[in-house]
Design an enzyme around this catalytic site. Structure first.
Site, short mmCIF file in Angstrom:
data_model
loop_
_atom_site.label_atom_id
_atom_site.label_comp_id
_atom_site.label_asym_id
_atom_site.label_seq_id
_atom_site.Cartn_x
_atom_site.Cartn_y
_atom_site.Cartn_z
N GLN A 36 9.55 -36.71 -61.85
CA GLN A 36 9.40 -37.37 -60.55
C GLN A 36 10.07 -38.75 -60.62
OE1 GLN A 36 5.14 -36.72 -58.84
NE2 GLN A 36 4.95 -36.65 -61.08
N ASN A 37 10.41 -39.17 -61.83
CA ASN A 37 10.96 -40.51 -62.03
C ASN A 37 12.42 -40.57 -61.61
OD1 ASN A 37 8.47 -41.05 -63.08
ND2 ASN A 37 9.12 -40.88 -65.22
N ASP A 95 14.34 -43.07 -62.88
CA ASP A 95 15.05 -43.80 -63.94
C ASP A 95 15.83 -42.80 -64.80
OD1 ASP A 95 11.82 -43.97 -65.38
OD2 ASP A 95 13.45 -42.80 -66.23
N HIS A 140 12.88 -36.10 -57.48
CA HIS A 140 12.81 -37.17 -56.48
C HIS A 140 14.08 -38.01 -56.49
CE1 HIS A 140 8.10 -37.07 -56.52
NE2 HIS A 140 8.63 -36.07 -55.86
N CYS A 163 26.23 -41.57 -49.45
CA CYS A 163 26.72 -42.02 -48.15
C CYS A 163 26.23 -41.03 -47.10
CB CYS A 163 28.26 -42.08 -48.17
SG CYS A 163 28.99 -42.34 -46.52
N GLY A 211 1.93 -38.49 -67.72
CA GLY A 211 2.07 -39.78 -67.02
C GLY A 211 2.20 -39.68 -65.52
N THR A 212 1.42 -38.77 -64.90
CA THR A 212 1.45 -38.70 -63.44
C THR A 212 0.03 -38.60 -62.91
OG1 THR A 212 2.29 -37.50 -61.50
CG2 THR A 212 1.84 -36.19 -63.46
N LEU A 221 -2.85 -41.43 -69.52
CA LEU A 221 -3.68 -42.56 -69.97
C LEU A 221 -5.13 -42.37 -69.53
CD1 LEU A 221 -3.47 -45.24 -71.46
CD2 LEU A 221 -3.10 -46.37 -69.27
C1 BV8 Z 1 7.56 -33.38 -48.97
C2 BV8 Z 1 10.98 -41.49 -55.11
C3 BV8 Z 1 7.87 -31.73 -47.39
C4 BV8 Z 1 11.30 -42.81 -54.55
C5 BV8 Z 1 8.75 -40.68 -54.48
C6 BV8 Z 1 3.54 -36.03 -44.10
C7 BV8 Z 1 4.86 -35.63 -43.91
C8 BV8 Z 1 5.61 -35.07 -44.94
C9 BV8 Z 1 5.06 -34.97 -46.19
C10 BV8 Z 1 3.76 -35.40 -46.37
C11 BV8 Z 1 2.98 -35.91 -45.34
N1 BV8 Z 1 1.76 -36.24 -45.84
C12 BV8 Z 1 1.72 -35.94 -47.14
C13 BV8 Z 1 2.91 -35.43 -47.47
C14 BV8 Z 1 3.34 -35.02 -48.74
C15 BV8 Z 1 3.93 -36.24 -49.42
C16 BV8 Z 1 2.82 -36.76 -50.32
O1 BV8 Z 1 2.54 -36.15 -51.33
N2 BV8 Z 1 2.22 -37.90 -49.95
C17 BV8 Z 1 1.15 -38.43 -50.78
C18 BV8 Z 1 1.22 -39.95 -50.74
C19 BV8 Z 1 -0.17 -37.89 -50.25
N3 BV8 Z 1 5.06 -35.77 -50.19
C20 BV8 Z 1 6.28 -35.87 -49.68
O2 BV8 Z 1 6.56 -36.43 -48.64
C21 BV8 Z 1 7.36 -35.17 -50.50
N4 BV8 Z 1 8.12 -34.35 -49.62
O3 BV8 Z 1 6.40 -33.07 -49.04
O4 BV8 Z 1 8.43 -32.75 -48.17
C22 BV8 Z 1 8.87 -31.30 -46.47
C23 BV8 Z 1 8.81 -30.01 -46.03
C24 BV8 Z 1 9.75 -29.57 -45.14
C25 BV8 Z 1 10.74 -30.44 -44.73
C26 BV8 Z 1 10.80 -31.75 -45.18
C27 BV8 Z 1 9.86 -32.19 -46.04
C28 BV8 Z 1 8.30 -36.16 -51.15
C29 BV8 Z 1 7.54 -36.99 -52.15
C30 BV8 Z 1 8.53 -37.84 -52.94
C31 BV8 Z 1 8.41 -39.28 -52.53
N5 BV8 Z 1 9.23 -40.09 -53.43
N6 BV8 Z 1 9.54 -41.39 -55.29
C32 BV8 Z 1 10.82 -43.91 -55.46
O5 BV8 Z 1 10.55 -43.68 -56.66
O6 BV8 Z 1 10.75 -45.02 -54.93
S1 BV8 Z 1 7.12 -40.49 -54.86
C33 BV8 Z 1 6.60 -41.52 -56.11
O7 BV8 Z 1 5.30 -41.04 -56.48
C34 BV8 Z 1 7.41 -41.43 -57.37
O8 BV8 Z 1 8.35 -40.38 -57.40
C35 BV8 Z 1 6.35 -41.14 -58.39
O9 BV8 Z 1 6.85 -40.53 -59.51
C36 BV8 Z 1 5.52 -40.24 -57.61
C37 BV8 Z 1 4.21 -39.86 -58.19
O10 BV8 Z 1 3.64 -41.00 -58.75
P1 BV8 Z 1 3.36 -40.96 -60.33
O11 BV8 Z 1 4.64 -40.72 -61.04
O12 BV8 Z 1 2.26 -40.01 -60.60
O13 BV8 Z 1 2.93 -42.45 -60.62
P2 BV8 Z 1 1.48 -43.06 -60.35
O14 BV8 Z 1 1.63 -44.54 -60.43
O15 BV8 Z 1 0.88 -42.44 -59.13
O16 BV8 Z 1 0.62 -42.57 -61.60
C38 BV8 Z 1 0.96 -43.01 -62.89
C39 BV8 Z 1 0.10 -42.23 -63.86
O17 BV8 Z 1 0.50 -42.57 -65.19
C40 BV8 Z 1 -1.38 -42.57 -63.75
O18 BV8 Z 1 -2.13 -41.36 -63.79
C41 BV8 Z 1 -1.66 -43.41 -65.02
O19 BV8 Z 1 -2.96 -43.15 -65.53
C42 BV8 Z 1 -0.63 -42.89 -65.97
N7 BV8 Z 1 -0.19 -43.90 -66.95
C43 BV8 Z 1 -0.01 -45.24 -66.76
N8 BV8 Z 1 0.41 -45.80 -67.92
C44 BV8 Z 1 0.51 -44.81 -68.83
C45 BV8 Z 1 0.13 -43.60 -68.22
N9 BV8 Z 1 0.09 -42.42 -68.87
C46 BV8 Z 1 0.47 -42.44 -70.17
N10 BV8 Z 1 0.86 -43.56 -70.83
C47 BV8 Z 1 0.88 -44.76 -70.20
N11 BV8 Z 1 1.25 -45.86 -70.88
#
Ligand code: BV8
Length: 234
Positions: free
Chosen positions: A91-92, A94, A109, A117, A176-177, A204
């Site tokens: 999902q990253n 980077d 992602h 463009c 890590g998600t 974590l």
């Molecule tokens: C889609 C890229 C369908 C940009 C990202 C209304 C309309 C449309 C869709 C939706 C809607 N309502 C809900 C949705 C679905 C929506 C969604 O899921 N929303 C959420 C907020 C509820 N999803 C979408 O919109 C997706 N598209 O559904 O399309 C569709 C169908 C037909 C036609 C068209 C469309 C698209 C989602 C992608 C969005 N882009 N990123 C950018 O990076 O800026 S999402 C963003 O969140 C990142 O990609 C990130 O990777 C992702 C998930 O987050 P995590 O990676 O899990 O990071 P987080 O901070 O949350 O958690 C970190 C974890 O690591 C924690 O658990 C922590 O404990 C752990 N951790 C921390 N430190 C450590 C560790 N673990 C180990 N070691 C450590 N040291």
């Protein structure tokens, strides 16, 4: 656990945290500093492109200054040494998996070191800041360049291939998600639904979907991922 053949590994921001890149939902994470609707949706970009460019320019500079950590390196080792397929679905945005040496990677992602463009659709490598005035190197038009990342409401990339791999894998590892974002958050259930995959979460702290995993190992990625890879390769 019998020796797995096909391994699918889902990674999120947590695997890059110890490389110094901010996560989204942890304390002090990106979404505590800026509203995702303003910077990670097409509507936000249309409303204020300069603000969105600044958000991604700052993250691009951080990625370029960061280095892969022991967790990224362990996954690259697993791909080199495992007798079977290893696919990283990240999902990253980077490039730390690439720089660690992984080859089989799907950026569902998108990628921060690429821009696209809108008018001509061309995507290309890009390691500089981007602005509204930046002309497209291919069609020369300005005003249409954007980071090649998937925003909320946009369709993630490689979904067909990911579905095929989840159906075929016999080991699904999530690293890590938080499992809060879909469709990635539903991959563990998709892998399990085919009846053959062992599912493991390395995180974590327990993620939103932690109860869906057959096995959960808690700890920082730079510790738990190398240890898990060692166990798999032994
Ligand atoms: C889609 C890229 C369908 C940009 C990202 C209304 C309309 C449309 C869709 C939706 C809607 N309502 C809900 C949705 C679905 C929506 C969604 O899921 N929303 C959420 C907020 C509820 N999803 C979408 O919109 C997706 N598209 O559904 O399309 C569709 C169908 C037909 C036609 C068209 C469309 C698209 C989602 C992608 C969005 N882009 N990123 C950018 O990076 O800026 S999402 C963003 O969140 C990142 O990609 C990130 O990777 C992702 C998930 O987050 P995590 O990676 O899990 O990071 P987080 O901070 O949350 O958690 C970190 C974890 O690591 C924690 O658990 C922590 O404990 C752990 N951790 C921390 N430190 C450590 C560790 N673990 C180990 N070691 C450590 N040291």
């Amino acid at each position: 656990m019998r020796r797995p053949e096909r391994i699918v590994i889902l990674t999120g921001a947590g695997i890059s945290a110890e490389s110094g890149l901010a996560t989204f939902r942890d304390k002090g994470g990106l979404w505590s500093k800026v509203d995702l609707n303003d910077v990670a949706t097409p509507q936000g970009f249309a409303r204020n492109p300069a603000m969105v460019h600044e958000f991604y320019n700052a993250r691009r500079r951080s990625v370029l200054a960061a280095a892969p950590n022991e967790a990224h390196l362990a996954l690259a080792r697993l791909e080199r040494e495992h007798d079977g397929q290893v696919l990283v679905v990240t999902q990253n945005i980077d490039d730390l998996h690439e720089r660690a040496g992984s080859r089989q990677i799907l950026h569902m992602h998108g990628e921060l070191l690429k821009v696209r463009c809108e008018p001509c659709g061309k995507a290309r490598e890009w390691r500089h800041d981007l602005a509204t005035a930046t002309p497209c190197p291919d069609c020369a038009r300005a005003g249409g360049m954007r980071p090649h990342v998937v925003w909320f409401g946009e369709m993630p990339l490689h979904m067909d291939r990911i579905g095929t791999e989840l159906a075929a894998c016999d080991l699904f590892i999530s690293i890590g998600t938080s499992g809060q974002v879909y469709p990635a958050g539903g991959f563990v259930e998709e892998a399990r639904s085919h009846g053959r995959a062992h599912t493991v979460e390395l995180n974590l702290e327990p993620s939103g979907g932690h109860s869906l995993f057959a096995e959960r190992i808690l700890g920082p990625a730079t510790q738990v991922v190398p240890a898990f890879v060692e166990r798999l390769l032994r």
